[in-house]
Scaffold this motif. Structure first.
Motif, PDB file in Angstrom:
ATOM      1  N   GLY A 191       0.822  -1.207   0.000  1.00  0.00           N
ATOM      2  CA  GLY A 191       0.000   0.000   0.000  1.00  0.00           C
ATOM      3  C   GLY A 191       0.854   1.253   0.000  1.00  0.00           C
ATOM      4  N   LYS A 192       0.213   2.399   0.199  1.00  0.00           N
ATOM      5  CA  LYS A 192       0.917   3.677   0.219  1.00  0.00           C
ATOM      6  C   LYS A 192       0.377   4.536   1.358  1.00  0.00           C
ATOM      7  CE  LYS A 192       1.870   3.783  -4.755  1.00  0.00           C
ATOM      8  NZ  LYS A 192       1.677   4.519  -6.014  1.00  0.00           N
ATOM      9  N   LEU A 193       1.275   5.344   1.930  1.00  0.00           N
ATOM     10  CA  LEU A 193       0.901   6.250   3.013  1.00  0.00           C
ATOM     11  C   LEU A 193       1.291   7.669   2.598  1.00  0.00           C
ATOM     12  CD1 LEU A 193      -0.034   6.910   5.905  1.00  0.00           C
ATOM     13  CD2 LEU A 193       2.257   6.262   6.722  1.00  0.00           C
ATOM     14  N   HIS A 194       0.306   8.589   2.598  1.00  0.00           N
ATOM     15  CA  HIS A 194       0.546   9.973   2.201  1.00  0.00           C
ATOM     16  C   HIS A 194       0.075  10.915   3.314  1.00  0.00           C
ATOM     17  CE1 HIS A 194       1.350   8.562  -1.827  1.00  0.00           C
ATOM     18  NE2 HIS A 194       0.140   8.008  -1.911  1.00  0.00           N
ATOM     19  N   PHE A 195       0.759  12.085   3.395  1.00  0.00           N
ATOM     20  CA  PHE A 195       0.345  13.130   4.341  1.00  0.00           C
ATOM     21  C   PHE A 195       0.108  14.428   3.578  1.00  0.00           C
ATOM     22  CE2 PHE A 195       2.549  10.126   7.049  1.00  0.00           C
ATOM     23  CZ  PHE A 195       1.744  10.099   8.194  1.00  0.00           C
ATOM     24  N   TYR A 196      -0.990  15.116   3.942  1.00  0.00           N
ATOM     25  CA  TYR A 196      -1.326  16.412   3.357  1.00  0.00           C
ATOM     26  C   TYR A 196      -1.568  17.376   4.518  1.00  0.00           C
ATOM     27  CZ  TYR A 196      -2.333  13.252  -0.528  1.00  0.00           C
ATOM     28  OH  TYR A 196      -2.261  12.276  -1.483  1.00  0.00           O
ATOM     29  N   SER A 197      -0.847  18.493   4.503  1.00  0.00           N
ATOM     30  CA  SER A 197      -0.977  19.393   5.662  1.00  0.00           C
ATOM     31  C   SER A 197      -0.494  20.789   5.310  1.00  0.00           C
ATOM     32  CB  SER A 197      -0.171  18.838   6.840  1.00  0.00           C
ATOM     33  OG  SER A 197      -0.327  19.660   7.972  1.00  0.00           O
ATOM     34  N   LYS A 198      -1.007  21.741   6.038  1.00  0.00           N
ATOM     35  CA  LYS A 198      -0.525  23.111   6.006  1.00  0.00           C
ATOM     36  C   LYS A 198      -0.466  23.617   7.436  1.00  0.00           C
ATOM     37  CE  LYS A 198      -1.959  24.609   1.383  1.00  0.00           C
ATOM     38  NZ  LYS A 198      -2.734  25.611   0.607  1.00  0.00           N
ATOM     39  N   LYS A 199       0.486  24.458   7.676  1.00  0.00           N
ATOM     40  CA  LYS A 199       0.670  24.997   9.011  1.00  0.00           C
ATOM     41  C   LYS A 199      -0.614  25.682   9.486  1.00  0.00           C
ATOM     42  CE  LYS A 199       3.412  26.047  12.531  1.00  0.00           C
ATOM     43  NZ  LYS A 199       3.979  25.017  13.398  1.00  0.00           N
ATOM     44  N   GLY A 200      -1.127  25.244  10.664  1.00  0.00           N
ATOM     45  CA  GLY A 200      -2.310  25.856  11.259  1.00  0.00           C
ATOM     46  C   GLY A 200      -3.631  25.378  10.686  1.00  0.00           C
ATOM     47  N   GLU A 201      -3.618  24.432   9.714  1.00  0.00           N
ATOM     48  CA  GLU A 201      -4.877  23.975   9.089  1.00  0.00           C
ATOM     49  C   GLU A 201      -5.129  22.492   9.290  1.00  0.00           C
ATOM     50  OE1 GLU A 201      -5.128  25.073   5.024  1.00  0.00           O
ATOM     51  OE2 GLU A 201      -4.657  27.185   5.382  1.00  0.00           O
ATOM     52  N   GLY A 202      -4.398  21.835  10.146  1.00  0.00           N
ATOM     53  CA  GLY A 202      -4.631  20.418  10.389  1.00  0.00           C
ATOM     54  C   GLY A 202      -3.876  19.549   9.403  1.00  0.00           C
ATOM     55  N   THR A 203      -3.982  18.232   9.597  1.00  0.00           N
ATOM     56  CA  THR A 203      -3.251  17.258   8.790  1.00  0.00           C
ATOM     57  C   THR A 203      -4.181  16.129   8.378  1.00  0.00           C
ATOM     58  OG1 THR A 203      -1.187  17.759   9.961  1.00  0.00           O
ATOM     59  CG2 THR A 203      -1.295  15.650   8.743  1.00  0.00           C
ATOM     60  N   THR A 204      -4.001  15.647   7.160  1.00  0.00           N
ATOM     61  CA  THR A 204      -4.739  14.473   6.664  1.00  0.00           C
ATOM     62  C   THR A 204      -3.742  13.372   6.361  1.00  0.00           C
ATOM     63  OG1 THR A 204      -6.519  15.789   5.677  1.00  0.00           O
ATOM     64  CG2 THR A 204      -6.232  13.543   4.849  1.00  0.00           C
ATOM     65  N   ALA A 205      -3.926  12.229   7.035  1.00  0.00           N
ATOM     66  CA  ALA A 205      -3.120  11.043   6.737  1.00  0.00           C
ATOM     67  C   ALA A 205      -3.958  10.122   5.866  1.00  0.00           C
ATOM     68  CB  ALA A 205      -2.714  10.328   8.031  1.00  0.00           C
ATOM     69  N   GLU A 206      -3.426   9.713   4.727  1.00  0.00           N
ATOM     70  CA  GLU A 206      -4.179   8.882   3.761  1.00  0.00           C
ATOM     71  C   GLU A 206      -3.451   7.566   3.551  1.00  0.00           C
ATOM     72  OE1 GLU A 206      -6.262  10.163  -0.201  1.00  0.00           O
ATOM     73  OE2 GLU A 206      -4.186   9.593  -0.674  1.00  0.00           O
ATOM     74  N   ILE A 207      -4.185   6.469   3.741  1.00  0.00           N
ATOM     75  CA  ILE A 207      -3.636   5.128   3.544  1.00  0.00           C
ATOM     76  C   ILE A 207      -4.365   4.487   2.363  1.00  0.00           C
ATOM     77  CG2 ILE A 207      -3.254   2.850   4.560  1.00  0.00           C
ATOM     78  CD1 ILE A 207      -3.468   4.189   7.318  1.00  0.00           C
ATOM     79  N   LEU A 208      -3.604   3.975   1.394  1.00  0.00           N
ATOM     80  CA  LEU A 208      -4.167   3.247   0.250  1.00  0.00           C
ATOM     81  C   LEU A 208      -3.758   1.788   0.369  1.00  0.00           C
ATOM     82  CD1 LEU A 208      -3.212   5.769  -2.584  1.00  0.00           C
ATOM     83  CD2 LEU A 208      -5.360   5.632  -1.333  1.00  0.00           C
ATOM     84  N   LEU A 209      -4.740   0.870   0.377  1.00  0.00           N
ATOM     85  CA  LEU A 209      -4.472  -0.553   0.509  1.00  0.00           C
ATOM     86  C   LEU A 209      -5.223  -1.325  -0.570  1.00  0.00           C
ATOM     87  CD1 LEU A 209      -4.854  -0.812   4.375  1.00  0.00           C
ATOM     88  CD2 LEU A 209      -2.720  -1.037   3.105  1.00  0.00           C
ATOM     89  N   PRO A 210      -4.550  -2.239  -1.279  1.00  0.00           N
ATOM     90  CA  PRO A 210      -5.245  -2.996  -2.351  1.00  0.00           C
ATOM     91  C   PRO A 210      -6.250  -3.981  -1.764  1.00  0.00           C
ATOM     92  CG  PRO A 210      -3.020  -3.842  -2.042  1.00  0.00           C
ATOM     93  CD  PRO A 210      -3.126  -2.622  -1.166  1.00  0.00           C
ATOM     94  N   PHE A 211      -7.325  -4.223  -2.503  1.00  0.00           N
ATOM     95  CA  PHE A 211      -8.306  -5.219  -2.096  1.00  0.00           C
ATOM     96  C   PHE A 211      -7.697  -6.613  -2.213  1.00  0.00           C
ATOM     97  CE2 PHE A 211     -11.656  -2.121  -3.846  1.00  0.00           C
ATOM     98  CZ  PHE A 211     -11.771  -1.505  -2.609  1.00  0.00           C
ATOM     99  N   ALA A 212      -8.265  -7.552  -1.455  1.00  0.00           N
ATOM    100  CA  ALA A 212      -7.849  -8.949  -1.586  1.00  0.00           C
ATOM    101  C   ALA A 212      -8.146  -9.431  -3.002  1.00  0.00           C
ATOM    102  CB  ALA A 212      -8.589  -9.816  -0.559  1.00  0.00           C
ATOM    103  N   ASP A 213      -7.328 -10.348  -3.535  1.00  0.00           N
ATOM    104  CA  ASP A 213      -7.447 -10.772  -4.926  1.00  0.00           C
ATOM    105  C   ASP A 213      -8.832 -11.270  -5.281  1.00  0.00           C
ATOM    106  OD1 ASP A 213      -4.867 -10.117  -5.443  1.00  0.00           O
ATOM    107  OD2 ASP A 213      -4.073 -12.123  -5.086  1.00  0.00           O
ATOM    108  N   SER A 214      -9.499 -11.988  -4.409  1.00  0.00           N
ATOM    109  CA  SER A 214     -10.805 -12.574  -4.716  1.00  0.00           C
ATOM    110  C   SER A 214     -11.880 -11.533  -4.884  1.00  0.00           C
ATOM    111  CB  SER A 214     -11.209 -13.546  -3.609  1.00  0.00           C
ATOM    112  OG  SER A 214     -11.302 -12.864  -2.373  1.00  0.00           O
ATOM    113  N   ASN A 215     -11.614 -10.285  -4.431  1.00  0.00           N
ATOM    114  CA  ASN A 215     -12.619  -9.236  -4.542  1.00  0.00           C
ATOM    115  C   ASN A 215     -12.440  -8.389  -5.784  1.00  0.00           C
ATOM    116  OD1 ASN A 215     -14.054  -9.685  -2.069  1.00  0.00           O
ATOM    117  ND2 ASN A 215     -12.245  -8.918  -0.977  1.00  0.00           N
ATOM    118  N   ARG A 216     -11.368  -8.556  -6.495  1.00  0.00           N
ATOM    119  CA  ARG A 216     -11.078  -7.666  -7.625  1.00  0.00           C
ATOM    120  C   ARG A 216     -11.866  -8.095  -8.836  1.00  0.00           C
ATOM    121  NH1 ARG A 216      -4.512  -7.033  -6.847  1.00  0.00           N
ATOM    122  NH2 ARG A 216      -4.620  -6.067  -4.799  1.00  0.00           N
TER     123      ARG A 216
END
Length: 738
Positions: free
Chosen positions: A713-738
């Motif tokens: 998967g991937k982990l991303h952060f989006y933030s600006k000083k004084g405006e809070g932070t967003t942590a975003e996690i992207l994870l692939p679905f299990a193979d049987s669900n694709r």
């Protein structure tokens, strides 16, 4: 009406004399010189005399005809009563019939026969038979009828649309194909000007109409027409003038053929050609087309390889001028073979650029047709760098052998099938195996079964970036290695071997595991206050309800239910704490994103409330399962939520979102209202020992990044000083669900 009653007239009786008509020289001359066959017969149908035309028509000599009965000349199928016919003529009445007579040769002849009374001394003494040959007329009539039938059959049953117009453009006739292809019935268009049927094509129609009206013709004119339904289709149009017997144009015949499928195929071919042209132009390999050695086309990559600044400048040049002298003789032989129609396999050759640089290429040639002429297409790839590397490798092979024999890393050389033909002495030091134990055997025999497939697919791809796998120690244990390598080709450009270097990373992996455990203990420690508060509340409730039960209150069952609920809550909190604190075997299983988020929220809710922070969870119901190690993901989520809690000194709301994205992966976002992070420092997040906290170690996010990476998967952060932070996690679905 009977056949011999076809025509009759009363013959006047000649009053001149009682002598035979033959005594009159004028009549005699008329008899003999008549262009039609004339027979003189008695009243019993016997032929007495015949003229030359009769002999020519029937093929009999005059003396042969004399004495024959006229009915002997009739075709047997002709059902005519000749004697009765002669009897009628003997009464002074002439008769005329169409009949088929038989010639001496066996051929038949169509004739028009006139029977005239032969008068002598005012009496009818015989019958003149005048036979006019109608064979040619009958043939022409039959041909005309056949032509008309063929025309009608062709017009009516042709698959092409046909229309006949007068000189004003009015429709006179259409065939069934026109009705089918255009959608109009005959009764809808006959008598209607064609322009009214297809008004949008008026200008084109008028121009073509005028050409044909004045004697010209239009053949194979491609255009479009509209069906009655409104649908456009492509046609090939032919217009011809219709002329009368005097050669004057009296109308116009039009034939249209539906060529929509043909136009579609032409477009497909054109699109394919354009696709091919773009493919060739964008291809990193060089393409050159030449005829008799003269360059007709070269793509951008080919021009770059040969050092040609503008590819247009190469057109018309000799391709031979770019062949290195070392390869010239061989290339001339190959060019001759291709010109004879052979397709040649890939081979290495030497070219020479405009600047005089030697260039090693891998090339193949095929015969093609280009601009309607035979040509040769050569595809070549610049392998100069590869050849230099191979040469350097060969030159330094002895030098590197010394390094290989003394390094702590494991070095193996494999053939393309994975058979080991060299293993470095370091195998004995690291895995307690002699190098000869590997030689001649498959490398996969010494690789953990779960890692073999990854190694197979990694050759020439991932090996240069490195993959992790396990090799067998003589004591039966599996040792973790990082493997990197490269492929080696021989002078002919074919794959010769793989060189793979294995580095023991067991200690590094142990250190990473210790870091994870350390971070986990840190998480457990940070949870302690919240857990104490979370357990204390249920215990207070339990104590109070126990006292109520002891006092004998009648609502005992209700109190017991409440107590059980509180005990289950304590059990959940303690279980989660134990799971996080104890070492766990790594086991990837299918998990629900919503359940993972709910478990973590329950665990941290008390700590958040202590700091006046509220969790708001928005999770979609239909997110497919992900394949993960649940405890590790909970560790990541707890870390991120704790970071958010610690950044919100004044309290507030943390939004936790769970969604699916592109039907391929799950997205988890943790959005806080904290102090935020400056943009220039976002790139440093996850680096060892980098932290924005006063007492932080900088290891927490590093471990989070590592865990998410292990989950693909991937982990991303989006933030600006004084405006809070967003942590975003992207994870692939299990193979049987694709």
């Amino acid at each position: 009406m009977k056949p011999y009653e076809h025509h009759s007239s009363k013959a006047p009786i000649n009053k001149r004399s009682s002598s035979s008509l033959y005594d009159d020289d004028g009549y005699r001359s008329l008899f003999t010189q008549h262009i039609d066959a004339v027979l003189s017969c008695d009243l019993q149908t016997k032929i007495i005399e015949s003229n030359a035309a009769a002999s020519m028509l029937f093929g009999y000599e005059t003396k042969e005809l004399s004495g024959m009965l006229f009915e002997d000349l009739l075709l047997s199928s002709e059902l005519i009563d000749i004697k009765k016919l002669f009897k009628l003529v003997s009464g002074g009445t002439s008769r005329q019939i169409d009949v088929v007579l038989a010639c001496k040769s066996g051929h038949t002849v169509d004739v028009n026969v006139t029977f005239l009374p032969k008068i002598s001394n005012d009496e009818v003494v015989g019958v003149y038979v005048v036979a006019k040959d109608q064979s040619e007329q009958k043939r022409l009539e039959n041909e005309l009828m056949l032509t008309k039938e063929v025309y009608e059959s062709f017009f009516l049953h042709s698959a092409d649309s046909m229309v006949v117009l007068d000189l004003q453009g009015t429709v006179l006739q259409i065939n069934s194909a026109f009705e089918k292809n255009y959608g109009w019935k005959q009764e809808e268009v006959v008598g209607v000007n064609f322009v009214m049927i297809q008004p949008e094509f008026q200008s084109e129609f008028v121009n073509l109409f005028q050409i044909v009206r004045y004697g010209g013709s239009v053949e194979g004119f491609e255009t479009i027409r509209r069906h009655k339904s409104g649908k456009l289709f492509h046609i090939s149009l032919t217009l011809s003038p219709v002329r009368n017997k005097y050669g004057n144009v009296t109308g116009i015949a039009g034939i249209t053929r539906d060529i929509t499928v043909k136009k579609q195929k032409e477009k497909e071919i054109k699109d394919r050609e354009e696709h091919y042209r773009r493919l060739v132009e964008l291809c990193p390999d060089g393409f050159v087309v030449y005829h008799d050695g003269e360059i007709l086309f070269i793509n951008t990559a080919g021009a770059e390889v040969l050092g040609i600044e503008k590819k247009e400048n190469a057109i018309g040049e000799s391709f031979i001028s770019y062949i290195h002298p070392d390869s010239l003789d061989d290339m001339k032989k190959r060019m001759k073979l291709v010109e004879q129609g052979e397709t040649l396999p890939f081979i290495e050759q030497k070219f020479i650029s405009r600047e005089g640089r030697s260039i090693y290429v891998e090339m193949t040639s095929v015969p093609i047709e280009y601009a309607n002429m035979p040509a040769v297409q050569t595809v070549f790839r610049n392998i100069t760098d590869r050849k230099l590397v191979e040469q350097a490798l060969r030159e330094s092979q002895e030098k590197y052998r010394i390094i290989a024999e003394n390094t702590h890393d494991l070095i193996v050389i494999l053939n393309p099938e994975g058979i080991v033909f060299y293993a470095s002495p370091s195998h004995e030091r690291v895995l307690k195996r002699q190098p000869r134990d590997y030689e001649g055997k498959s490398i996969f025999d010494f690789i953990h079964p779960e890692d073999r497939e990854e190694l197979r697919s990694a050759f020439d791809q991932k090996l240069r970036n490195g993959i992790e796998l396990r090799k067998l120690h003589t004591d039966g244990e599996w040792v973790v290695f990082e493997a990197k390598g490269m492929s080696v080709t021989n002078e002919e450009g074919f794959l010769e071997s793989y060189v793979v270097v294995f580095r023991d990373i067991t200690e590094r992996k142990q250190a990473e595991e210790l870091l994870k455990k350390s971070d986990k203990l840190s998480v457990v420690g940070r949870l302690a206050a919240g857990v104490a508060h979370e357990i204390r509340n249920p215990l207070t409730a339990l104590k109070g309800f126990t006292q109520l039960i002891a006092s004998g209150n009648g609502k005992q069952q209700e109190y017991v239910d409440i107590m059980m609920s509180e005990l289950e809550r304590i059990e959940f909190i303690v279980s989660e704490l134990l799971v996080l604190s104890k070492p766990q075997a790594i086991s990837f299983q299918k998990k629900s994103v919503k359940n993972l988020l709910n478990d973590v929220v329950k665990l941290l809710e008390a700590e958040a409330l202590l700091k006046n922070i509220q969790f708001v969870t928005n999770c979609e119901e239909d997110i497919p399962f992900i394949e993960c190690e649940g405890n590790q993901l909970k560790q990541v989520l707890i870390n991120l939520l704790n970071n958010g809690i610690e950044s919100m000194e004044k309290g507030g709301t943390i939004v936790i979102e769970g969604k699916k994205q592109n039907n391929e992966q799950a997205v988890v976002r943790i959005i806080d209202q904290g102090c935020g992070i400056p943009e220039e420092r976002l790139k440093q997040l996850g680096e060892p020992f980098y932290t924005t906290k006063e007492k932080g170690t900088g290891l927490g996010l590093m471990i989070c990044y590592k865990i998410i990476e292990n989950h693909k998967g991937k982990l991303h952060f989006y933030s600006k000083k004084g405006e809070g932070t967003t942590a975003e996690i992207l994870l692939p679905f299990a193979d049987s669900n694709r």
